[in-house]
Design a protein around this motif. Structure first.
Motif, PDB file in Angstrom:
ATOM      1  N   ASP B   9       0.768  -1.151   0.212  1.00  0.00           N
ATOM      2  CA  ASP B   9       0.029   0.152  -0.104  1.00  0.00           C
ATOM      3  C   ASP B   9       0.874   1.239   0.044  1.00  0.00           C
ATOM      4  OD1 ASP B   9      -3.151  -0.848   0.359  1.00  0.00           O
ATOM      5  OD2 ASP B   9      -1.855  -2.234   1.546  1.00  0.00           O
ATOM      6  N   ASP B  44      -1.667  -2.167  -4.197  1.00  0.00           N
ATOM      7  CA  ASP B  44      -1.933  -0.609  -4.139  1.00  0.00           C
ATOM      8  C   ASP B  44      -0.648   0.062  -4.162  1.00  0.00           C
ATOM      9  OD1 ASP B  44      -4.466  -1.145  -4.002  1.00  0.00           O
ATOM     10  OD2 ASP B  44      -4.746  -0.744  -1.872  1.00  0.00           O
ATOM     11  N   ASN B  78      -6.562  -3.103  -5.253  1.00  0.00           N
ATOM     12  CA  ASN B  78      -7.706  -2.746  -5.570  1.00  0.00           C
ATOM     13  C   ASN B  78      -7.682  -1.270  -6.130  1.00  0.00           C
ATOM     14  OD1 ASN B  78      -7.178  -2.155  -2.941  1.00  0.00           O
ATOM     15  ND2 ASN B  78      -9.248  -1.224  -2.574  1.00  0.00           N
ATOM     16  N   HIS B  79      -6.562  -0.674  -5.822  1.00  0.00           N
ATOM     17  CA  HIS B  79      -6.359   0.807  -6.102  1.00  0.00           C
ATOM     18  C   HIS B  79      -5.954   0.702  -7.572  1.00  0.00           C
ATOM     19  CE1 HIS B  79      -7.331   3.568  -3.088  1.00  0.00           C
ATOM     20  NE2 HIS B  79      -7.556   2.652  -2.496  1.00  0.00           N
ATOM     21  N   HIS B 145      -3.713  -9.577  -1.643  1.00  0.00           N
ATOM     22  CA  HIS B 145      -4.437  -8.177  -1.368  1.00  0.00           C
ATOM     23  C   HIS B 145      -5.985  -8.218  -0.910  1.00  0.00           C
ATOM     24  CE1 HIS B 145      -3.851  -3.639  -1.377  1.00  0.00           C
ATOM     25  NE2 HIS B 145      -5.260  -3.749  -1.758  1.00  0.00           N
ATOM     26  N   HIS B 183      -3.413  -4.073   1.737  1.00  0.00           N
ATOM     27  CA  HIS B 183      -4.667  -3.438   1.729  1.00  0.00           C
ATOM     28  C   HIS B 183      -4.935  -3.235   3.104  1.00  0.00           C
ATOM     29  CE1 HIS B 183      -8.714  -2.492   0.419  1.00  0.00           C
ATOM     30  NE2 HIS B 183      -9.292  -2.980   1.629  1.00  0.00           N
TER      31      HIS B 183
END
Ligand SMILES: [Mn+2]
Lengths: 756, 362
Positions: B9, B44, B78-79, B145, B183
């Motif tokens: 992240d 991320d 997810n980003h 993630h 995450h």
């Protein structure tokens, strides 16, 4: 300080300004506009808004377009309307404490005094309610609802977690089952291999057995044929000649026994004859001895008789033992050549030796003596006795001659008896000799008979070519055993032929030969039946195990299929559901936490407000003392005020007579003095910094003395607390009193409106 | 012995480009200093797909400083999916960093470490059907993630964002001895049966509430076993600092209060003003002054005035004054953060009540 009040348009006033000093008095009769001015002042200082009572009242009385201002403009709208009307403005002549909200006027005082009109106890109550755990309150209902929702969510989450664990457990079981299944398959395969191998082995074994049996049967056929040949050769033994042989043997036995008896009888006879012979010889000896004695006795007797008559002479011969022995030896030596049958010269020597021996023995062997009896009879007797004793070793008892003669005669008769005896013995011997001859003849006859029987048996055996009866028995037994063996084998072969489905030995032989030709020799070593049986039982056991394993494997496979369905079907979705539940639980948790925190915070805030309340009580005690002091100042200390605590019920005014009365029972003048004192005290407490008091006919119920006291109090307050004073009055006397009390007093005399 | 660094992240973004790359550079420096064989970036890495597209070239340049022997693998989070639309992820070139986009996972063997890199997906529910090769000699790491489900709760903020649940069962199935997770922005390590599952936390402060020092995880493998894992702090990431500023009778006092605190230039500072203030204008002025005074000293400053309400005449209100006097006494003696929280809440409640009463009277 407010320096100017300007009425641009207010009621009947138009563009009018009033300069205001520290103390200002508006003086005028009724209807001179004092109330209008008071309202203009209220409007400017408080600017009541919207739908409030005061705003509506002002609007209905003076219209929307009214306009007034104060200077400096800071004062514009600077005072809350309640503070002004209920505290700072003492109007309408009758002083009251205007308790608008609360029946408990002292609470209102507190509110007015400390909180800009806010009752701290009301806030405390609100906070306490928020902090309460009483289930009737909305927040507690909400909390309960949230908690029950949380509980059910947690249960759902736990259920889902358990479901997940269950599925994962199932999965693990599935893996285990799969592994076990594979193991089972392997075991099964191995067992089946074992089984097949055993079966093959068994087949090979049985083939080997078959071949071995075939070979054995063939050998048996050979044996049977051999036996048959042998039996043929020994056909003589096929008939049973045992009884015949037995008869012969019995016959032979009988003759033999007969002969043996004859031999025994012959022996017996011989012995008896020997006995008789011995008895005869002994009798012969006895007779000879007795004869000798008798001769001697006769000689003695003759001698005696001769002695009696003539001497007696007697010649005696005696053998010389040594010479006789030498002659014997010589004779024996002479016999040797004859016995050995050597050369004739030797025979001559022998004969010569024998002649020598006989001469020697004859002439030199015996000694001959002659005795002379030349004594008297007594001597002769004595000599006879000595001689007798010498001759016989016996003693003659007879002393006398006659006795001696008789004794000698007795000896002579004895000799005769011995001769008789000898005669008898001789006869007897003769008889025995005869009997012996007979027995010998019988024995010889028996021997011949026995020999004939033996010969007959031997002849019988010779016909079979045997040496003895035992051989016959043996040969016969052998024959029988062979025949028996042949019969057994024949039966066995017969059965085998039946088994192989053929009749006759040659057919069986052909069948067996074909079998051996057909099959090949097995690699396995044929085992015995026991080993074969063990192998077979092991194979059967394996087959059973395989059956069981197969069942277990199938069950495991079914379970695996079922588990796989369960696992695949439901596990994948669970994490998302769990996370969603956890999120919802966390939200609820947070909300519950916030509710609880809010309650706890409300409790803290309530606690602080309670502390404030306690502080306020201390302040109020000070205030009570202040009011009492000011009340004293107004009333010239004729009355005392008792305020043990600042509560309406607790207030009492004690008059000069010592009578205590509650406010409700006070005279109008006394009550007004109390209220005025309270108002002033409260107003001073309520406002920091610059203050203002508006007094509209404040002393109507007070007598001159109390009015003066009140004015002096106000002057003190004005001076000490920087409070601007505004008086409205129609009373010239009050104006005079004011002029006297206040050093600097601005006076506005009001005309009737419209007349100014 | 083999070493790996596990980071997650980073949220490299154009809006905070300088900060993002400062943190990234420090990460590269940590790899260099610890002579790491493998760098794991657990999703991320970029704050959004457009950020990834725009900043990939610069990232390649920075990543070039990785030590020669160090391999690096990143999975999309997810980003990277944000604002992606139908654009492909595979085409983003990260240079020295291998971009694992295989589905459902991509396998790498680095220095005797068997790595299963699982790119972010909208659901991992099908993990039961993944074909996982039988384990060999090498230790296995799985990189994913999402949010571990059913074990501990990672905090509402983390789950409010679009997230995907990971069942820790998947680690067991892969046979991983270490799960490099991304995450969740706060650090968390969970010792599972045969597997250490670890969120190192976001490598940089990305949003409010990320209180702790930012860090990455240093792993050491000896033979087939994970022998050590420890946190390495990223100083360039700064911290998130939340400061409660109760505004009293004299609003100016909060300025001196702020001055008493020492901040790092990388810090993300949030000031929470609460209480009553005479006018909205006064409130705005206070905010301006705080921004002027503190803004240049920190990376990011946010001032929350949600609980600062205007009430004219407040300063002259005896009840308010008395209340604040009493409250201040308690505040000074409050020891625990919870006590302080409760006091702040009590203050807000009481002042709101006073305000409502006052306004009700007018
Ligand atoms: Mn993420």
């Amino acid at each position: 300080m407010i320096t100017k009040l300007h009425l641009e348009s207010f009621g009947l006033y138009r563009e009018v300004s009033f300069d205001l000093g520290p103390v200002t008095a508006f003086v005028g009769p009724n209807e001179s506009g004092k109330t209008t001015l008071f309202h203009a002042l209220l409007d400017c200082l408080c600017r009541p808004r919207g739908a409030s009572t005061h705003a509506r009242a002002l609007q209905s009385r003076y219209g929307k377009l009214r306009s007034c201002t104060v200077e400096p403009p800071d004062w514009d709208g600077a005072i809350p309307v309640e503070e002004f009307t209920e505290l700072l403005a003492i109007d309408s002549g009758a002083i009251t404490l205007n308790v608008s909200e609360n029946s408990d006027w002292m609470q209102a005082v507190k509110a007015n005094l400390f909180s800009g009109g806010i009752d701290p106890s009301a806030i405390t109550r609100d906070l306490r309610r928020e902090a309460s755990e009483n289930k009737t309150y909305a927040h507690m209902k909400r909390l309960k609802e949230l908690q029950s929702r949380l509980e059910s969510l947690e249960q759902e989450r736990d259920r889902l977690s358990a479901r997940r664990a269950e599925i994962l457990g199932g999965e693990r079981r599935l893996q285990q089952q799969t592994r076990e299944h594979e193991e089972l398959e392997n075991t099964l395969r191995k067992l089946q291999q074992d089984h097949t191998r055993l079966e093959k082995h068994l087949a090979a074994q049985s083939a080997a057995m078959e071949r071995r049996r075939a070979r054995a049967l063939l050998a048996k056929i050979e044996t049977v044929e051999e036996l048959e040949r042998e039996l043929e050769l020994r056909a003589a033994f096929s008939e049973d000649a045992e009884p015949q042989l037995a008869a012969l043997e019995t016959g032979m036995e009988n003759t033999r026994s007969h002969r043996e008896h004859a031999v025994v009888a012959h022996e017996h006879r011989r012995a008896e004859r020997e006995t008789a012979l011995r008895a005869h010889r002994s009798a012969e000896h006895a007779a000879a001895a007795q004869q000798q004695l008798a001769e001697a006795a006769k000689s003695l007797r003759r001698n005696l008789e001769h002695s009696r008559a003539a001497p007696i002479t007697r010649t005696k011969r005696r053998p010389r033992p040594l010479v006789l022995a030498a002659a014997g030896v010589l004779l024996a030596t002479a016999a040797v050549p004859f016995l050995v049958l050597t050369a004739p010269e030797s025979l001559v020597v022998g004969a010569a030796l024998a002649a020598g021996a006989l001469i020697l023995g004859g002439f030199a062997g015996f000694e001959q003596t002659v005795e002379h009896d030349n004594t008297p009879v007594e001597n002769a007797l004595r000599r006879a006795r000595d001689e007798w004793q010498r001759e016989t070793g016996e003693q003659l008892s007879a002393e006398s001659y006659e006795g001696l003669i008789s004794a000698l005669t007795g000896v002579e008769s004895k000799a005769a008896a011995a001769r008789d005896e000898l005669q008898r013995r001789g006869d007897e011997l003769q008889d025995q000799e005869h009997k012996l001859t007979e027995a010998r003849a019988a024995e010889q006859t028996a021997r011949r008979t026995a020999e004939a029987a033996q010969q007959e048996l031997n002849d019988w055996l010779a016909r079979y070519g045997l040496a003895g009866t035992r051989e016959y028995h043996n040969a016969r037994a052998e024959y029988r055993s062979r025949r028996q063996r042949r019969d057994e084998l024949t039966r066995e072969l017969h059965q085998a032929a039946d088994q192989y489905g053929c009749t006759g030995r040659s057919a069986l032989r052909g069948e067996l030969a074909r079998l051996l030709e057909r099959t090949t020799e097995a690699e396995v070593e044929p085992k015995d039946n026991e080993a074969l049986r063990r192998t077979e039982s092991r194979r059967a056991q394996l087959a059973q195990e395989i059956e069981q394993l197969r069942a277990r494997r199938d069950a495991a496979a079914a379970e695996i299929a079922e588990l796989r369905g369960t696992v695949k079907g439901s596990l994948g979705e669970i994490p998302e559901q769990l996370l969603d539940l956890e999120t919802r639980i966390a939200r609820l948790d947070r909300e519950i936490g916030e509710l609880n925190d809010a309650r706890e915070a409300a409790a803290i805030a309530a606690e602080i407000f309670e502390e404030l309340g306690a502080d306020f009580d201390h302040v109020l005690e000070d205030l009570a003392r202040d009011i009492q002091a000011r009340f004293g100042a107004i009333t010239g200390n004729e009355r005392r005020l008792s305020l043990p605590k600042l509560a309406v019920d607790a207030a009492e005014v004690i008059d000069a007579g010592g009578t205590a009365r509650p406010p409700a029972q006070l005279s109008k003048g006394t009550l007004d003095a109390f209220l005025l004192a309270a108002r002033i005290a409260l107003a001073l407490q309520a406002r920091d910094g610059e203050g203002i008091l508006v007094l509209d006919e404040p002393f109507q119920s007070l007598d001159t003395e109390r009015t003066l006291g009140a004015l002096k109090l106000l002057e003190h307050v004005h001076r000490e607390n920087n409070v601007q004073l505004l008086f409205f009055t129609k009373d010239e006397r009050l104006l005079d009193a004011c002029t006297a009390v206040f050093a600097e007093l601005r006076i506005h005399r009001l005309q009737l409106v419209g007349r100014a | 012995m083999r070493k790996a660094i596990h980071a997650a992240d980073l949220h490299v973004s154009r809006s905070e480009q300088q900060y993002s790359f400062a943190v990234f550079d420090e990460l590269i420096e940590l790899c260099r200093r610890n002579e790491v064989d493998l760098l794991l970036l657990a999703g991320d890495l970029f704050d959004s797909y457009p950020d990834a597209v725009a900043l990939a070239p610069e990232l390649r340049e920075h990543a070039a400083a990785l030590p020669e022997a160090c391999r690096a693998v990143a999975i999309p989070g997810n980003h990277e999916e944000l604002l992606r639309g139908e654009e492909p992820l595979e085409t983003i070139d990260l240079g020295r960093i291998a971009w694992a986009t295989g589905s459902p996972f991509q396998r790498y063997t680095v220095c005797g470490i068997d790595l299963f890199a699982v790119p972010f997906r909208s659901s991992y529910a099908d993990y039961l059907t993944w074909e996982i090769p039988a384990a060999g000699e090498d230790p296995r790491i799985v990189m994913m993630h999402g949010t571990l489900a059913g074990m501990w709760f990672s905090g509402l903020e983390e789950t409010e964002e679009s997230t995907v649940a990971i069942d820790p069962d998947v680690f067991g199935r892969i046979g991983a001895s270490y799960a490099a997770l991304g995450h969740i922005h706060s650090a968390h390590t969970e010792e599972l049966e045969g597997c250490t599952a670890c969120y190192p936390g976001s490598a940089r402060v990305w949003r409010r509430g990320e209180n702790d020092l930012r860090a990455v995880q240093l792993l050491e493998f000896q033979g087939t076993a994970l022998t050590r894992h420890e946190r390495l702090t990223l100083t360039s990431a700064g911290r998130y600092r939340h400061l409660e500023l109760p505004v009293g009778i004299d609003p100016g006092k909060v300025l001196t209060h702020v001055d008493e605190h020492v901040f790092d230039s990388a810090d993300f500072v949030e000031l929470a003003l609460s209480g009553l203030i005479e006018t909205q204008a006064q409130s705005a002025q206070l905010v301006r002054k705080l921004q002027h005074r503190l803004g240049p000293r920190v990376r990011r400053l946010e001032i929350d005035t949600e609980h600062l309400e205007p009430l004219s005449g407040f300063a002259a209100l005896p009840l308010a004054r008395h209340f604040l006097e009493h409250w201040n006494r308690r505040w000074q003696h409050a020891a625990s953060p919870r006590e302080k929280d409760l006091l702040l809440e009590a203050r807000r409640n009481a002042l709101t009540k006073i305000k409502h009463r006052v306004e009700g009277r007018r």
